[in-house]
Design a protein around this motif. Sequence first.
Motif, mmCIF file in Angstrom:
data_model
loop_
_atom_site.group_PDB
_atom_site.id
_atom_site.type_symbol
_atom_site.label_atom_id
_atom_site.label_comp_id
_atom_site.label_asym_id
_atom_site.label_seq_id
_atom_site.Cartn_x
_atom_site.Cartn_y
_atom_site.Cartn_z
ATOM 1 N N GLY A 1 -37.773 -27.122 -14.340
ATOM 2 C CA GLY A 1 -38.346 -25.797 -14.658
ATOM 3 C C GLY A 1 -38.846 -25.070 -13.425
ATOM 4 N N PRO A 2 -39.581 -25.755 -12.542
ATOM 5 C CA PRO A 2 -40.051 -25.084 -11.327
ATOM 6 C C PRO A 2 -38.897 -24.517 -10.490
ATOM 7 C CG PRO A 2 -41.330 -27.061 -11.654
ATOM 8 C CD PRO A 2 -40.268 -27.060 -12.714
ATOM 9 N N ALA A 3 -37.800 -25.265 -10.348
ATOM 10 C CA ALA A 3 -36.675 -24.773 -9.535
ATOM 11 C C ALA A 3 -36.124 -23.481 -10.140
ATOM 12 C CB ALA A 3 -35.583 -25.836 -9.451
ATOM 13 N N TYR B 1 -38.670 -17.024 -20.177
ATOM 14 C CA TYR B 1 -38.672 -15.566 -20.361
ATOM 15 C C TYR B 1 -38.376 -14.913 -19.015
ATOM 16 C CZ TYR B 1 -40.912 -17.035 -24.659
ATOM 17 O OH TYR B 1 -41.168 -17.656 -25.851
ATOM 18 N N PRO B 2 -37.139 -15.015 -18.566
ATOM 19 C CA PRO B 2 -36.823 -14.652 -17.175
ATOM 20 C C PRO B 2 -37.066 -13.184 -16.840
ATOM 21 C CG PRO B 2 -34.820 -15.136 -18.407
ATOM 22 C CD PRO B 2 -35.954 -15.532 -19.287
ATOM 23 N N ILE B 3 -36.823 -12.292 -17.806
ATOM 24 C CA ILE B 3 -36.982 -10.872 -17.487
ATOM 25 C C ILE B 3 -38.464 -10.546 -17.322
ATOM 26 C CG2 ILE B 3 -36.441 -8.509 -18.204
ATOM 27 C CD1 ILE B 3 -33.959 -10.226 -17.704
ATOM 28 N N ASP B 4 -39.266 -11.121 -18.208
ATOM 29 C CA ASP B 4 -40.718 -10.938 -18.127
ATOM 30 C C ASP B 4 -41.228 -11.461 -16.779
ATOM 31 O OD1 ASP B 4 -43.392 -10.518 -19.612
ATOM 32 O OD2 ASP B 4 -43.535 -12.624 -18.978
ATOM 33 N N ALA C 1 -44.082 -24.097 -15.998
ATOM 34 C CA ALA C 1 -42.727 -24.516 -15.644
ATOM 35 C C ALA C 1 -42.472 -25.942 -16.122
ATOM 36 C CB ALA C 1 -42.534 -24.415 -14.130
ATOM 37 N N PRO C 2 -41.819 -26.085 -17.254
ATOM 38 C CA PRO C 2 -41.607 -27.424 -17.818
ATOM 39 C C PRO C 2 -40.841 -28.345 -16.867
ATOM 40 C CG PRO C 2 -41.089 -25.746 -19.457
ATOM 41 C CD PRO C 2 -41.305 -25.026 -18.154
ATOM 42 N N CYS C 3 -41.293 -29.584 -16.838
ATOM 43 C CA CYS C 3 -40.717 -30.595 -15.953
ATOM 44 C C CYS C 3 -40.238 -31.735 -16.825
ATOM 45 C CB CYS C 3 -41.810 -31.061 -14.987
ATOM 46 S SG CYS C 3 -41.527 -32.660 -14.240
ATOM 47 N N PRO C 4 -38.929 -31.789 -17.095
ATOM 48 C CA PRO C 4 -38.431 -32.818 -18.007
ATOM 49 C C PRO C 4 -38.805 -34.239 -17.569
ATOM 50 C CG PRO C 4 -36.635 -31.379 -17.230
ATOM 51 C CD PRO C 4 -37.878 -30.904 -16.577
ATOM 52 N N ILE D 1 -35.877 -24.956 -21.323
ATOM 53 C CA ILE D 1 -36.091 -23.587 -21.789
ATOM 54 C C ILE D 1 -36.762 -23.597 -23.163
ATOM 55 C CG2 ILE D 1 -34.921 -21.431 -22.414
ATOM 56 C CD1 ILE D 1 -34.783 -22.063 -19.437
ATOM 57 N N GLU D 2 -36.275 -24.473 -23.994
ATOM 58 C CA GLU D 2 -36.774 -24.564 -25.368
ATOM 59 C C GLU D 2 -38.258 -24.947 -25.373
ATOM 60 O OE1 GLU D 2 -34.996 -23.653 -27.880
ATOM 61 O OE2 GLU D 2 -36.637 -24.130 -29.279
ATOM 62 N N VAL D 3 -38.608 -25.915 -24.574
ATOM 63 C CA VAL D 3 -39.994 -26.381 -24.539
ATOM 64 C C VAL D 3 -40.914 -25.267 -24.031
ATOM 65 C CG1 VAL D 3 -41.553 -27.949 -23.307
ATOM 66 C CG2 VAL D 3 -39.517 -28.843 -24.396
#
Lengths: 312, 391
Positions: A33-35, A201-204, A225-228, A239-241
């Motif tokens: 997520g961070p990347a 929410y990339p546009i936001d 930023a979710p980190c699996p 993305i879902e999380v």
Amino acid sequence: MMETLEIKRVFVPRALPLREYFSPGHRGCQGCGPALAIRHVFKALGPNTIVANATSCSEIISSPYPQTAWKVPWIHVAFENAAAVATGIEAGYKAMMRKGKLPQEKINFVALAGDGGTGDIGLQALSGAMERGHDFIYICYDNEAYMNTGIQRSGLTPFGASTTTSPAGKVSKGQNTWKKDLPAIAAAHHIPYVATACPSYPIDLYNKVAKAAAIEGPAYIHILAPCPTGWRCPSELTIEVGRMAVESGLFNLFEIVNGKKRLTLRVPQRRPVKDYLKAQGRFRHLTEEDIRFIQEKVDEDYQLLLEELEEV
Amino acid sequence: MARRVGLEVSIACSEAVTLANVDVIAAYPITPQTHIVEHLSEQVAEGHLDAEYIKVESEHSALSCCVGASAAGARTFTATASQGLILMSEIMYIASGLRLPVVMALATRTLSSPLTIWGDQSDVMSQRDCGWITIFCENGQDVFDQSIIAFRIAEDRRVLFPTMICMDGFHLSHVIEPVELLSQEEVDSFLPPYKPEYRLDPHRPLTMGAFTMPDYFMEIKKQQDEALKSTLPVIKEIWNEWGNRFGRYYQPVSCYKAEGAETLILIAGGFSGTAQIAVDRMREQGKNVGLLRLKLWRPFPHQEIRDAVKGAKLVVVVDRALSVGGQGGPIAAELRSSLYHLKKRPAVVSFVAGLSGRDIHIDQFVEMVERAEGHLSAGKIPDYEMFGVRE
Ligand SMILES: Cc1ncc(C[n+]2csc(CCOP(=O)(O)OP(=O)(O)O)c2C)c(N)n1
Ligand code: SF4
Ligand SMILES: [Mg+2]
């Protein structure tokens, strides 16, 4: 570059500029997520940008000597001082431009750090930098633990999460403290811009970064930023999380412009936090009662947020 | 033209930094460094110096800001002492590894605990291995001169190392001395503007401070070590140029009545002035004693010091710092290791004295020399001795 995109509340990363400043080939885990968040951030900032990166996953995955993922000038100094380094760069440029040693131009000075580098060990440097009013953007990507060193708890690890230093056990529910409210701490410095975002929410996210760049003075953006790897969820669920965190009201997307707070995404019907918690292995040990306890706290916090919004 | 004025030495340092036309200053107050940064704040506030003065919240951030500013290509200065220096310690190593020519003035002061604000050299010695060029000053003029020279050394493309100039806290930083100030034209003719080859520039992106795996680290460290050692001739060259222009010459190790002396005192910093008077007194009494002043601590001038002690029987090292539980005085330890492989070498007697602002008087230097000679003739040299301690 640096104009906000018109398309809102739509999940169309295709609308983002194609140019990459954080290149593929970095060493992030699958579904990092961070990347992803960092990619979007630097698309919004464009090439006239200088980054000071704190020691963290983002630093380690992007700069294994002799390679680099960075297409903008980038410096890593230490773990707790990204804000000090970034503002030193800003001050250097300010002086050199004023003295005619460098031509006048608009450059984005960015500090980039994780939740630990921002909210724990780096909080003092961040506070000093915001208080001094430098024209810089602080990006905190919050993956809710010290991931780089192996998933140890931070002050931003949520209640109930099992980490390697807040493990769930016979007499432990995992992390036993509530998440530190960093955006509120940033806002208490009365800086012109504070926002939260999430790469789901990339546009936001893009628009907030672009706004932060356009505003003069300190800006703070806090990105969940979710980190699996650390959250113990499948990498395709990143993305879902992130969406579940927002849709449950656990993490709210807002911005505070010159002290005025507004939600940039209002969830019509909040979904249960249980969905979010059940999707991740770090919460696996929680009982129904624990989940109820967390739900109550989320409800309470959300109520407070709505009241706060009505007041302004 | 040069102007000779009576000035507090801290102010002389700030005047020199102003003449060096720095772009960024980031510093945090701590006794006995405060007068330096207070005066620089004034210089900026009054418009005498066009610089960004970053009012940081800690020394850690002070040096971090300096690293950022220097990486951006700005001429950068900071000053600190004692606890402030060790709070910077993490970034000291990094500034050197990144080869950033930050200049620092250090008003040397004891490290806690117990807490004390007074002077010795324990702070600078704690940073021995951090990779900064480290210069000791002896008097106000020296501080003024080195505060300009340090930028020239640090920014030389054959050097590119952060550089620290040390003045004894209080004993030097707070005294008023006659200092010959230089004009702006004179300083400008010696110190060109800083033009970095590499800097953080969006038009030429680069990555600074990448991380390494074991397969690269040692090569990079070796390069750093060799680079720091190779600055010695450049430092000598720049000091020599300064001497040719302004008439004051500096050396890594300077000798006073050392030629043919049987016994030498070795000391760094302002207390060497007292040692010099002691040497004169002993000479008057017919003793064959001389003095060595250590000016350059890093890179350590091994060859210069070997040459300087060559003919002596005994070197009495007076350290104002203690390696607790170790070899006593750090300068003595360095000297011993520097001499170890020589076939013919003088005996080294190590005294630790003058900690936390305690004075070392002329007769005490004489006493140390006598004690050392006693140890030598008894054939029993202690590892080190704490001198002047009440039992
Ligand atoms: C002074 C210092 N203490 C500890 C560390 C070890 N360390 C490096 S990164 C890190 C955790 C980083 O956590 P965070 O800021 O949340 O970033 P993430 O790795 O999660 O991306 C730690 C503890 C260090 N490098 N420096
Ligand atoms: S541990 Fe998490 S934050 Fe770090 S690289 Fe992997 S997915 Fe990204
Ligand atoms: Mg983290």
